[in-house]
Motif scaffolding. Structure first.
Motif, mmCIF file in Angstrom:
data_model
loop_
_atom_site.group_PDB
_atom_site.id
_atom_site.type_symbol
_atom_site.label_atom_id
_atom_site.label_comp_id
_atom_site.label_asym_id
_atom_site.label_seq_id
_atom_site.Cartn_x
_atom_site.Cartn_y
_atom_site.Cartn_z
ATOM 1 N N LEU A 328 0.781 -1.200 0.022
ATOM 2 C CA LEU A 328 -0.009 -0.019 0.120
ATOM 3 C C LEU A 328 0.855 1.214 0.041
ATOM 4 O O LEU A 328 0.634 2.144 -0.647
ATOM 5 C CB LEU A 328 -0.833 0.065 1.138
ATOM 6 N N ARG A 329 2.129 1.365 0.822
ATOM 7 C CA ARG A 329 2.849 2.479 0.884
ATOM 8 C C ARG A 329 3.352 2.616 -0.503
ATOM 9 O O ARG A 329 3.511 3.683 -1.151
ATOM 10 C CB ARG A 329 3.837 2.189 1.945
ATOM 11 N N ASN A 330 4.051 1.677 -1.105
ATOM 12 C CA ASN A 330 4.564 1.683 -2.347
ATOM 13 C C ASN A 330 3.650 2.208 -3.418
ATOM 14 O O ASN A 330 3.893 3.154 -4.512
ATOM 15 C CB ASN A 330 5.258 0.254 -2.735
ATOM 16 N N ASP A 331 2.348 1.961 -3.456
ATOM 17 C CA ASP A 331 1.329 2.230 -4.383
ATOM 18 C C ASP A 331 1.008 3.698 -4.218
ATOM 19 O O ASP A 331 1.188 4.290 -5.070
ATOM 20 C CB ASP A 331 -0.075 1.294 -3.965
ATOM 21 N N LEU A 332 0.942 4.016 -2.888
ATOM 22 C CA LEU A 332 0.667 5.499 -2.666
ATOM 23 C C LEU A 332 1.809 6.442 -3.035
ATOM 24 O O LEU A 332 1.786 7.610 -3.706
ATOM 25 C CB LEU A 332 0.522 5.946 -1.021
ATOM 26 N N VAL A 333 3.236 5.917 -3.010
ATOM 27 C CA VAL A 333 4.324 6.538 -3.547
ATOM 28 C C VAL A 333 4.257 6.914 -5.123
ATOM 29 O O VAL A 333 4.391 7.986 -5.612
ATOM 30 C CB VAL A 333 5.398 5.948 -3.243
ATOM 31 N N GLU A 334 3.800 5.731 -5.888
ATOM 32 C CA GLU A 334 3.660 5.993 -7.231
ATOM 33 C C GLU A 334 2.621 6.699 -7.686
ATOM 34 O O GLU A 334 2.754 7.594 -8.468
ATOM 35 C CB GLU A 334 3.433 4.526 -7.771
ATOM 36 N N LYS A 335 1.556 6.650 -6.942
ATOM 37 C CA LYS A 335 0.193 7.657 -7.215
ATOM 38 C C LYS A 335 0.529 8.938 -6.885
ATOM 39 O O LYS A 335 -0.036 9.827 -7.580
ATOM 40 C CB LYS A 335 -0.866 7.017 -6.623
ATOM 41 N N GLY A 336 1.266 9.262 -5.857
ATOM 42 C CA GLY A 336 1.666 10.624 -5.329
ATOM 43 C C GLY A 336 2.460 11.221 -6.606
ATOM 44 O O GLY A 336 2.399 12.459 -6.809
ATOM 45 N N LEU A 337 3.208 10.741 -6.909
ATOM 46 C CA LEU A 337 4.307 11.159 -7.937
ATOM 47 C C LEU A 337 3.424 11.459 -9.244
ATOM 48 O O LEU A 337 3.690 12.632 -9.796
ATOM 49 C CB LEU A 337 5.425 10.352 -8.276
ATOM 50 N N GLU A 338 2.511 10.645 -9.659
ATOM 51 C CA GLU A 338 1.645 10.844 -10.809
ATOM 52 C C GLU A 338 0.852 12.236 -10.642
ATOM 53 O O GLU A 338 0.696 12.828 -11.195
ATOM 54 C CB GLU A 338 1.023 9.788 -11.180
ATOM 55 N N GLN A 339 0.118 12.218 -9.206
ATOM 56 C CA GLN A 339 -0.585 13.411 -8.782
ATOM 57 C C GLN A 339 -0.129 14.534 -8.757
ATOM 58 O O GLN A 339 -0.243 15.819 -9.176
ATOM 59 C CB GLN A 339 -1.239 13.035 -7.416
ATOM 60 N N ALA A 340 1.376 14.558 -8.118
ATOM 61 C CA ALA A 340 2.157 15.768 -8.143
ATOM 62 C C ALA A 340 2.435 16.535 -9.578
ATOM 63 O O ALA A 340 2.606 17.648 -9.702
ATOM 64 C CB ALA A 340 3.459 15.468 -7.393
ATOM 65 N N SER A 341 2.731 15.574 -10.675
ATOM 66 C CA SER A 341 2.827 15.820 -11.634
ATOM 67 C C SER A 341 1.949 16.893 -12.536
ATOM 68 O O SER A 341 2.133 17.589 -13.591
ATOM 69 C CB SER A 341 3.192 14.847 -12.777
ATOM 70 N N LYS A 342 0.660 17.023 -11.974
ATOM 71 C CA LYS A 342 -0.235 17.771 -12.424
ATOM 72 C C LYS A 342 -0.400 19.301 -11.959
ATOM 73 O O LYS A 342 -0.888 20.104 -12.571
ATOM 74 C CB LYS A 342 -1.574 17.483 -11.897
ATOM 75 N N PHE A 343 0.907 19.565 -11.267
ATOM 76 C CA PHE A 343 0.994 20.930 -10.825
ATOM 77 C C PHE A 343 2.214 21.335 -11.042
ATOM 78 O O PHE A 343 3.336 20.582 -11.049
ATOM 79 C CB PHE A 343 0.872 20.768 -9.074
ATOM 80 N N SER A 344 2.200 22.887 -11.242
ATOM 81 C CA SER A 344 3.481 23.348 -11.670
ATOM 82 C C SER A 344 3.358 25.135 -11.694
ATOM 83 O O SER A 344 2.217 25.525 -12.054
ATOM 84 C CB SER A 344 3.575 23.219 -13.327
ATOM 85 N N TRP A 345 4.381 25.694 -11.108
ATOM 86 C CA TRP A 345 4.605 27.057 -11.067
ATOM 87 C C TRP A 345 4.559 27.536 -12.438
ATOM 88 O O TRP A 345 3.989 28.751 -12.496
ATOM 89 C CB TRP A 345 5.862 27.590 -10.361
ATOM 90 N N GLU A 346 4.970 26.972 -13.302
ATOM 91 C CA GLU A 346 4.980 27.518 -14.829
ATOM 92 C C GLU A 346 3.802 27.907 -15.143
ATOM 93 O O GLU A 346 3.460 28.785 -15.762
ATOM 94 C CB GLU A 346 5.995 26.834 -15.627
ATOM 95 N N ASN A 347 2.982 26.725 -14.963
ATOM 96 C CA ASN A 347 1.529 26.816 -15.503
ATOM 97 C C ASN A 347 0.742 27.568 -14.872
ATOM 98 O O ASN A 347 -0.100 28.429 -15.248
ATOM 99 C CB ASN A 347 0.862 25.432 -15.610
#
Length: 358
Positions: A328-347
Motif C-alpha cells: 500500500l505504501r509503495n502504491d501511494l508513492v507511485e500515485k503521489g508522484l503521478e498526482q504531483a506532476s499535475k501541478f506546476s509554477w510555470e503553468n
C-alpha cells in the motif's frame, strides 16, 4: 503595458503566501526569458517599501523600492500612487482597497471561517480589506475550488468571476537537498512519521500526538518539523511520547530531505486554501495521510489516505494501514508522484499572465 507586482512580500518572513508569491514571480521571470511573455509588449516591475528586503535574484523583472511608509500604510496609501493607471498584481491576499485596475490572489477566507484563531484587530482589518478587494479588483484569482466557494460565500462575489489557478512544486523538485541531514540528526536509526507543527490551532498538530496513543507499535519515531515548542501542548493535557523528535525550524533543503526519508507524512489540518506541504511531500515520493477537509482532497486526489481530523483514532488507523502493508505504501508513492506532476509554477504563472488580458 506595465505590470506592477505588489512586492510587500519581500519584506516579510516566508510562509505560505510569501512562498507562493516568490515562486510565481520567479516563474514570470523565466517566461520573459523564454519569450512566452513578450518583453517588447510587457514590462514587469516589483514595487516594495523602501526598507530592507530579502535577497531575490531575477533576470528580467526589476525591483524598485518606493515610498516612505511600510506595512499596511505603504500598501494602502503609497502603493496606489506609484501604480496609478497601471495594472497591479497582488499575490498575497492584501492590496490597495479601492484600486480597480488590479488582480488579487485571495488564498483563503480563514478570517471569516475561523475567526477565533485571529486577534480582534487582525481579523476585522482583513475582513474589511478582503471585502474591498473582492468589490473593486478587476479580477479575483484563488488557489482551489474550495476557496472559490468560500470567497463567494463570505465576500458575496460571484463564483463565475473568480478564477482558480492551482499552485506548483518546482521549488521542491529542483531545490537542493541536505543529503546528510537525516544521518546528522540520527533519524536513520528508526523509521519516522513526519509532521509539520504550528502554533495555529487550525493545523491540528495535537491530533497527531493523540493518535500515537492508539498505535499498536512504537518501533518508529515521530519527527516534528517547525518552530513550535512541544511544551505548548502541555496546557491541553497532552504528554509527548518519548519517541517524538522536535527539530524546530528547518530550511527548504532540510525539509526536502525529511520528506524523502519519512515513512509517511501526516497532515490533519482543519482548513487550507490549498495545502502546499502535502504537494511537496508527494513530489519527492513521500506517502501521505491527509485531512479530508477543505481544499486538501483537491491536492491529494486519489493518491493519499484520508482521515477525519476530528478523530485521532482515525488518524492512527490510517498510519497502522501503512505500517501493516508495504505494498500500500509503495502504491501511494507511485500515485503521489503521478498526482504531483499535475501541478506546476510555470503553468500557474502562465494562467496568471493570461488573466491580465482576459
Amino acid at each position: 503595458m506595465k505590470v506592477y507586482i505588489n512586492g510587500r512580500f519581500l519584506t516579510q518572513s516566508v510562509t505560505g503566501v510569501q512562498r507562493y508569491a516568490r515562486e510565481v514571480v520567479k516563474a514570470f521571470d523565466k517566461l520573459i526569458g523564454t519569450g512566452y511573455i513578450d518583453s517588447t509588449k510587457y514590462s514587469f516591475y516589483i514595487l516594495t517599501p523602501n526598507k530592507s528586503i530579502s535577497e531575490f535574484q531575477l533576470n528580467n523583472i526589476k525591483i524598485k523600492q518606493v515610498g516612505r511608509f511600510e506595512g499596511h500604510l505603504w500598501e494602502q496609501i503609497e502603493l496606489p500612487f506609484y501604480v496609478k493607471g497601471e495594472m497591479l498584481l497582488n499575490l498575497c491576499n492584501a492590496g490597495p482597497g479601492l484600486k480597480k485596475q488590479q488582480i488579487t490572489v485571495i488564498h483563503d477566507t480563514a478570517v471569516f471561517a475561523n475567526s477565533r484563531n485571529f486577534s480582534f484587530i487582525f481579523r476585522n482589518w482583513y475582513k474589511a480589506m478582503l471585502s474591498a478587494q473582492a468589490k473593486f479588483s478587476k479580477k479575483i484569482v484563488t488557489v482551489s475550488e474550495f476557496s472559490r466557494g468560500e470567497i463567494s460565500k463570505y465576500l458575496k462575489h460571484g463564483k463565475e468571476k473568480i478564477k482558480v489557478i492551482y499552485e506548483g512544486n518546482e521549488h521542491i523538485t529542483f531545490g537542493e537537498e541536505a543529503t546528510n541531514y537525516i544521518e546528522n540528526k540520527g533519524l536513520d536509526k528508526k523509521p519516522y512519521i513526519l509532521a509539520v507543527s504550528s502554533l495555529n490551532p487550525n493545523k491540528n498538530f495535537s491530533a497527531i500526538v493523540k493518535a500515537m496513543t492508539y498505535l499498536e507499535s512504537n518501533d518508529f519515531n515521530i519527527v516534528i518539523a517547525g518552530g513550535t515548542d512541544p511544551k505548548v501542548f502541555s496546557q491541553d493535557g497532552i504528554d509527548l511520547p518519548d519517541n517524538v523528535i522536535h527539530l524546530g525550524y528547518v530550511s527548504d533543503s532540510e525539509l526536502k530531505a525529511l520528506y524523502r526519508g519519512a515513512f509517511c507524512f501526516v497532515y490533519p489540518s482543519f482548513y487550507e486554501g490549498f495545502g502546499l506541504p502535502p504537494l511537496e511531500a508527494m513530489t519527492v515520493g513521500c506517502p501521505i495521510i491527509l485531512s479530508n477537509r477543505a481544499s486538501l482532497p483537491e491536492v491529494g486526489g486519489k493518491a493519499v489516505l484520508y482521515c477525519d481530523p476530528d478523530k485521532p483514532k482515525d488518524i492512527a488507523d490510517e498510519i497502522q494501514k501503512l505500517l501493516s502493508d508495504r505494498n500500500l505504501r509503495n502504491d501511494l508513492v507511485e500515485k503521489g508522484l503521478e498526482q504531483a506532476s499535475k501541478f506546476s509554477w510555470e503553468n500557474c504563472a502562465k494562467e496568471l499572465f493570461n488573466s491580465i488580458n482576459d
